[in-house]
Design an enzyme around this catalytic site. Structure first.
Site, PDB file in Angstrom:
ATOM      1  N   HIS A   1       9.730  23.411   7.078  1.00  0.00           N
ATOM      2  CA  HIS A   1       9.619  23.627   5.465  1.00  0.00           C
ATOM      3  C   HIS A   1      10.600  24.750   5.030  1.00  0.00           C
ATOM      4  O   HIS A   1      10.166  25.783   5.310  1.00  0.00           O
ATOM      5  CB  HIS A   1       8.092  23.998   5.106  1.00  0.00           C
TER       6      HIS A   1
ATOM      7  N   VAL B   1       8.276  29.710   8.281  1.00  0.00           N
ATOM      8  CA  VAL B   1       7.067  29.790   9.457  1.00  0.00           C
ATOM      9  C   VAL B   1       6.600  28.621   9.836  1.00  0.00           C
ATOM     10  O   VAL B   1       5.639  28.659  10.675  1.00  0.00           O
ATOM     11  CB  VAL B   1       6.249  31.007   8.903  1.00  0.00           C
ATOM     12  N   HIS B   2       7.021  27.739   9.370  1.00  0.00           N
ATOM     13  CA  HIS B   2       6.618  26.084   9.615  1.00  0.00           C
ATOM     14  C   HIS B   2       7.914  25.382  10.220  1.00  0.00           C
ATOM     15  O   HIS B   2       8.812  25.083   9.943  1.00  0.00           O
ATOM     16  CB  HIS B   2       6.136  25.417   8.558  1.00  0.00           C
ATOM     17  N   ALA B   3       7.458  25.009  11.582  1.00  0.00           N
ATOM     18  CA  ALA B   3       8.380  24.138  12.346  1.00  0.00           C
ATOM     19  C   ALA B   3       7.489  23.402  13.148  1.00  0.00           C
ATOM     20  O   ALA B   3       6.367  23.507  13.567  1.00  0.00           O
ATOM     21  CB  ALA B   3       9.223  25.294  13.411  1.00  0.00           C
TER      22      ALA B   3
END
Ligand SMILES: Cc1cc2nc3c(=O)[nH]c(=O)nc-3n(C[C@H](O)[C@H](O)[C@H](O)COP(=O)(O)OP(=O)(O)OC[C@H]3O[C@@H](n4cnc5c(N)ncnc54)[C@H](O)[C@@H]3O)c2cc1C
Length: 487
Positions: A266, A423-425
């Site tokens: 994201h 911080v979203h993978a």
């Protein structure tokens, strides 16, 4: 002395995926060894300043680049408990529409809302997922006012932080113990149920032959700093090393089919807003609301604020904006996050430490949505009463009026000027029955293997469009219970 005896099951990585996996396996009577590269810290060592927290709890001290144009700053946890130790605890169930798409595009079996309901309900009980217990801090109140003025759909998002006392230390490990990272309840329960935990133990290679994995070669760091390679044998291996290190480990081990080829994120653009009075966002819990009016393409929300985070954001236009930091008590940070329609990949680094190297191409659609989201977020904050908005964009120091803000509904931010973070993978090893698009079956069993499983954010088939920890935990529990039931 570290206990590297053979085990029935090795779980690699102790984050949201690995904690759930090892807990359920140990409870079911399996002999489990959980190996974790990072260190074990007790709660007393949490909540320190950002620099020492990053050195202790984050991979590469919080400086992992995702290469591309633009490059993107990424962080993840590297400690017992993984990223959930340093995250903000926002909790979402996977939206129905997202699950339907995964069913349609990946043939993901048994993952509709009813299938996942018991696993979400379990995790929500374990983590005490609930709304913020106190009155909203000012940075949330201003945001709420903006949502109301714009008449957009917005909501307070529940968090895995019951009894949060608003000390604003989520990113340094919660010192009050309110935030329910994996070391709060799940990992202690897993250890009580018999899981052997080896910290400072990095899996280097999976050992396999034909269709079976026989164990792991890991590097163990001793108290005196000495490093030793150990071999741990097992009947089954669950890789839960997170969205970047899971594919890197598999690739290093020569396991390649659909591994690391479809990293999704994201992408996030942050802004600082200056309000007419002190909001003290640097010392209170981050803004608790999210705007979902433009979901799934665009989400707006509150970002973690510290003096360091504020300075970094303003640094894109430092000569003009340095004085703004003197007013830091009036600043709060917010973000635009987009679903992420670009494509990325993970490779095992060819040089140096063998950690993952990451690439992501921000698509034209991502850029359009980020621009559009910037216009909307800035308009919301200015409508709420903010005096100025400072975006993380080189050459665009400030947005001072709603008229200036709406310009970005039509124009596109130059690719070379935007500073993005995430911080979203996820999705680097997607699951599903459609083998042409997936690395593992619907329950995480790697294609072509009889006893190798993946169970972390890497398996999420595609961008969920919401904070991912809930999805990670629900899928992980569903998968491991299926494994146990079929033994
Ligand atoms: C700052 C931050 C804020 C976030 N905020 C939110 C939020 O509010 N809500 C939300 O839903 N999500 C949030 N997220 C994302 C969420 O925390 C992650 O999606 C989730 O925790 C990922 O879990 P995981 O088990 O896949 O990986 P991780 O939690 O990253 O765990 C992987 C573990 O494996 C270990 N490891 C890696 N390689 C090896 C190896 N070779 N050998 C041994 N061990 C290894 C790592 O050290 C790590 O501990 C945030 C993330 C961050 C970093």
């Amino acid at each position: 002395m570290a206990d590297a005896r053979p085990a029935q099951v090795i779980v690699i990585g102790s984050g949201a995926g690995g904690a759930v996996t090892s807990l359920e396996l140990a409870r079911a009577g399996f002999d489990v060894v959980l190996i974790e590269e990072g260190r074990r810290f007790d709660g007393k060592e949490y909540g320190r300043d950002a620099t020492s927290a990053m050195a202790r709890l984050y991979r590469r001290r919080g400086m992992t680049p995702i290469l591309g144009r633009p490059a993107i700053g990424y962080v993840e946890g590297c400690c017992l408990g993984g990223s959930a130790e340093i995250n903000s605890g926002f909790w979402h169930r996977t939206p129905r529409e997202v699950l339907l798409r995964w069913r349609s595009q990946f043939d993901l079996a048994d993952a509709m809302p009813d299938d996942l309901e018991p696993h979400f309900a379990w995790a929500e009980r374990e983590l005490g997922v609930s709304k913020y217990p106190g009155p909203w801090p000012p940075s949330t109140q201003w945001f709420a006012r903006g949502i109301e003025r714009m008449a957009w759909a917005g909501q307070e998002v529940p968090r895995a932080a019951p009894g949060c006392s608003s000390v604003n230390r989520c990113a340094s490990g919660c010192p009050s113990g309110a935030k329910q990272g994996m070391t709060a309840r799940l990992l202690p329960q897993a250890e009580r149920a018999g899981t052997r935990v080896l910290t400072r133990c990095r899996a280097r290679l999976l050992l396999w032959r034909k269709r079976r994995v026989s164990g792991v070669i890991a590097e163990l760091e001793h108290d005196d700093g000495r490093r030793e390679l150990v071999r741990i044998d097992a009947d089954h291996v669950f890789v839960c090393a997170g969205p970047t290190e899971t594919p890197a480990l598999l690739l290093r081990s020569g396991i390649k089919y659909r591994i690391g080829d479809s990293l999704r994120i994201h992408p996030m653009l942050k802004v600082a807003a200056k309000f007419p009075e002190p909001v003290d966002a640097h010392s209170t819990v981050l803004p608790l609301l999210q705007v979902k009016e433009f979901w799934p393409a665009i989400s707006l929300g509150g970002a973690y604020s510290s003096l360091g985070h504020m300075a970094m954001l303003l640094s894109d236009s430092w000569p003009q904006l340095a004085p703004v930091l003197d007013d830091h008590r009036r600043l709060a940070l917010y973000y635009v996050a987009v679903k992420g329609t670009g494509a990325g990949r993970v490779r095992s680094s060819p040089v140096g430490d063998d950690e993952a190297s990451l690439r992501y191409h921000v698509s034209a659609e991502d850029l359009r949505n980020l621009s559009n989201g910037l216009g909307r977020l800035s308009a919301l904050l200015l409508a709420a009463g903010a005096q100025e908005v400072y975006p993380a964009i080189h050459g665009l120091p400030r947005i001072s009026s709603e008229l200036e803000a709406v310009r970005w509904l039509d124009e596109i931010i130059p690719r070379s000027a935007v500073s993005l973070t995430t911080v979203h993978a996820f999705s680097s090893c997607p699951i599903g029955e459609r083998a042409s698009r997936t690395a593992a079956n619907s329950f995480g069993k790697v294609h072509g293997f009889e006893n190798l499983y993946l169970n972390d954010a890497s398996i999420i088939p595609d961008s969920p469009g919401v904070n991912p920890q809930g999805t990670v935990m629900a899928l992980a529990r569903r998968n491991v219970l299926r494994f146990i039931a079929t033994r």
